[in-house]
Write a protein that holds these residues in place. Structure first.
Motif: not given
Length: 459
Positions: A94-98
């Protein structure tokens, strides 16, 4: 737009958002989260899912004035494409933006290959070079949705790195850079015109881990792009001088030829050694000249000194111009030596509260050592540089900034007929800097820089 800082904000609230995202993404509970001690925010995390532990690596974003591709999601997307293509890379969960964070599989292994047998080195080398060759065969169309530019024609393929790095260099440049401006012009005039096939390249290659005498996976695709596959052979040869690949480079490159079915282009490899060294120096010149808050300045000084040495060695060989031999420095004690020793003594009594603070303290120790050498030899180095530039340009200069600016202006206007003279002059200027700062913890890597011996006969 908010001002770009040296390191993104990863305060307690941001780290909690990462924890929450990891647990939601993995459907489990974090039972361990340990920060990796390095110059960018990163963590190792163990997540318990249905009674089993999943080991993760959480990769944060360093952005700032050294980021060529500021969006960390680009790297996450690239790794996912490679994973889907069967290349041995970590799985992205997964990828978290903030705050920006890639949640990915933690790779088993180490980069320390010491203690392994020659047979193990050869086996690991074969596995690694087979992975690189397979990566170079991934169709560039597979990256269409990741929005990676595909260069067309020999010139754009050869110079994709320079064209990519140039905006950041022009934006962050804080001082004249006669050496860099000279090399920019030189490589534009000497593109290998026969190199017309573009492939996906790691760009900053030579990064893999080993576990139980086997290569596990490739890692770090921050600077990846599409260009000449010989770039990866060039950059892994450079990495070998500070982070050994294990087997000798001629052996590794022979494995690549077997796996790829194509012969190496040794002249193109040397061209890309020059270009990659140039780009790394361009990337860090702004922060070296004017450090930003929280920048790991000792790390960037190390990169800068070593990469400039690599530039000169490659340029000398490609252009056929020998570098000047300089007389040894006359050792002296700096005017501020007593104060500098006291500063080091005071720092020695500071007890870091954790491994990250210990790393910061180690950087300060290195910078104090650098300052001591500047105190002892900096004035003499600058005086000699001014004298040589004045003689070359037939003008007198009151200080180094004005001499350096005039030399850069000359470089920008000069033609190929001035190449030999400029290589000699620039080699002397940078050579003196290496004499001054090479005998430090920061400068040690630069003293060991060698050109990659890529030919199978070691020539």
């Amino acid at each position: 737009m908010a001002e770009i800082t040296g390191v993104p904000e990863y305060d307690e609230a941001a780290i909690q958002r990462i924890r929450d995202f990891v647990e939601a993404t993995m459907g489990g509970r974090i039972v361990r989260m340990e920060q990796q001690v390095r110059w960018r925010p990163a963590w190792f995390a163990d997540v318990e899912v249905d009674g089993k532990i999943t080991e993760l690596h959480l990769r944060g974003d360093r952005t700032g004035d050294v980021a060529i591709f500021p969006d960390l999601k680009r790297e996450a997307d690239i790794i996912s494409v490679l994973y889907d293509q069967g290349i041995p890379v970590p799985q992205v969960h997964g990828y978290l933006a903030d705050p920006p964070c890639i949640v990915m599989e933690s790779i088993q292994g180490t980069r320390d290959l010491s203690g392994l047998s020659a047979e193990a080195h050869s086996a690991i080398g074969r596995e690694y070079m087979a992975a690189v060759a397979a990566m170079h065969k991934v169709p560039v169309e597979a990256f269409a949705d990741v929005d990676i530019h595909v260069p067309q024609g020999a010139e754009e393929i050869a110079l994709i790195g320079l064209n990519t790095y140039m905006p950041q260099y022009l934006r962050t440049k804080k001082r004249p850079e006669p050496l860099l401006e000279f090399v920019i012009q030189w490589i534009r005039r000497n593109v290998p015109r026969h190199r017309t096939r573009a492939a996906f390249i790691q760009f900053d290659s030579g990064q893999f881990l080993v576990h139980e005498q086997r290569m596990t996976k490739l890692y770090d695709f921050e600077f990846s792009m599409i260009g000449d596959p010989m770039v990866d052979l060039a950059t892994m040869g450079m990495r070998n001088t500070i982070e050994p690949m294990g087997a000798p480079l001629p052996e590794l490159f022979g494995y690549y030829e077997q796996a790829s079915g194509e012969p190496l282009d040794h002249d193109a490899i040397l061209f890309h050694v020059l270009q990659f060294s140039l780009l790394g120096t361009m990337q860090f010149t702004g922060t070296v000249a004017d450090p930003r808050p929280a920048d790991p300045h000792s790390v960037y000084l190390q990169f800068d000194l070593a990469l400039r040495r690599s530039i000169l060695l490659a340029l000398s060989q490609l252009a056929g111009v020998p570098l000047p031999e300089l007389p040894p420095l006359a050792e002296r004690t700096g005017d501020n030596a007593t104060l500098i020793r006291k500063l080091a003594d005071t720092l020695s009594g500071v007890a870091p509260r954790d491994p990250v603070a210990e790393g910061h303290k180690a950087q300060v120790v290195e910078l104090i050592e650098w300052v001591a050498r500047a105190d002892a030899h900096g004035a003499a180095m600058v005086a000699r540089n001014i004298a040589e530039v004045s003689a070359f340009l037939k003008r007198d200069f009151a200080d180094w900034p004005s001499a350096e600016a005039a030399l850069e202006a000359f470089v920008l206007a000069a033609g190929p007929d001035q190449d030999a003279a400029l290589i000699t002059l620039l080699g002397a200027i940078e050579g003196r800097r290496l004499q001054v700062f090479g005998p430090t913890s920061i400068g040690e890597a630069a003293l060991h820089v060698r050109l990659p011996q890529s030919r199978l006969d070691g020539a």
